[in-house]
Design an enzyme around this catalytic site. Structure first.
Site, PDB file in Angstrom:
ATOM      1  CE1 TYR A  78      -3.937   2.227   0.841  1.00  0.00           C
ATOM      2  CE2 TYR A  78      -2.683   2.794   2.519  1.00  0.00           C
ATOM      3  CZ  TYR A  78      -4.190   3.260   1.588  1.00  0.00           C
ATOM      4  OH  TYR A  78      -4.431   4.633   1.904  1.00  0.00           O
ATOM      5  CE  LYS A  84      -2.972   5.229  -1.563  1.00  0.00           C
ATOM      6  NZ  LYS A  84      -4.673   5.542  -2.471  1.00  0.00           N
TER       7      LYS A  84
END
Length: 247
Positions: free
Chosen positions: A150, A154
């Site tokens: 994740y 990002k």
């Protein structure tokens, strides 16, 4: 009472991930402030999002997004704002995340955001004052445990934000990102299930303000970046993290 009831009057703004979490909160806020909101999500449940139009779609499907862009243009006019909140998380360290999970996280979070920008770029390039807000995360700035896929996705969003801001400045398109810290969201609820109570208590106490954020607080930051108040801001990744970044 909403302090900006007509701030987005006459504007058409697309929100991906508009069916839940910060995407839903952003869609509802923009609609309350006068925008014609186009919400895109895999599913919407019982919520209307305050949207003028809703489309069930996977942001990984570029052809579907291109078709939606044409339909939106015919129905409500050219899109002049886009917020990309569609995203997923797969918890785990580098030894835990399977290759297929890496691919899915990167496909949805990075390629899905790129697909949305590309699909609506012809409209965004044709209207003055167009703005894009991507969804990053505080973990891309400061790191955290058990979220390597994740966080990496990002970090790619941050790089995309800055490159798009440079590439499309001549067209008058501003591109920024919000980087929420831990919030009271379904993603965080799933992550909490993988953590010990002690670790979660420390996480909740980490921000300088001593609490998690809300979807509404992220939505307010996104709305600011989409608005004319942010007319000289582009290429910025705005932490919305209660001071996590410096605490």
């Amino acid at each position: 009472m909403n302090p900006f009831p007509g701030r987005f009057a006459g504007r058409v703004i697309v929100v991906t991930g508009g069916g839940s979490g910060p995407g839903l909160a952003t869609a509802e806020l923009l609609a309350a402030e006068g925008a014609s909101v186009v919400a895109i999500d895999l599913a919407f449940g019982d919520t209307s999002c305050g949207a003028a139009l809703r489309f069930a779609a996977d942001v990984c499907d570029r052809a579907r997004l291109d078709a939606i862009a044409c339909e939106v243009r015919d129905a409500v006019g050219a899109v002049d704002g886009l917020a990309t909140f569609a995203g997923i998380a797969r918890p785990g360290g580098i030894e835990d995340v399977a290759p297929e999970d890496w691919r899915r996280v990167l496909d949805v979070n990075v390629v899905g955001s790129a697909n949305a920008v590309a699909a609506f770029l012809p409209d965004l390039s044709s209207v003055p004052g167009a703005s894009v807000v991507l969804c990053s995360s505080q973990v891309s700035l400061g790191g955290a445990s058990n979220c390597v896929a994740y966080a990496a996705s990002k970090g790619a969003i941050n790089a995309m934000c800055r490159c798009l801001a440079v590439d499309h400045a001549d067209s008058g398109i501003r591109v920024n990102a919000v980087a929420p810290g831990p919030g009271e969201t379904s993603v965080m609820a799933r992550a909490s299930a993988c953590e010990s109570p002690g670790n979660m208590a420390r996480t909740r106490a980490q921000p300088a303000l001593g609490r998690f954020g809300t979807a509404g607080e992220t939505a307010a930051a996104a709305a600011f970046l989409l608005s004319e108040e942010a007319s000289f801001i582009t290429g910025t990744v705005l932490p919305v993290d209660g001071g996590w970044s410096f605490s």
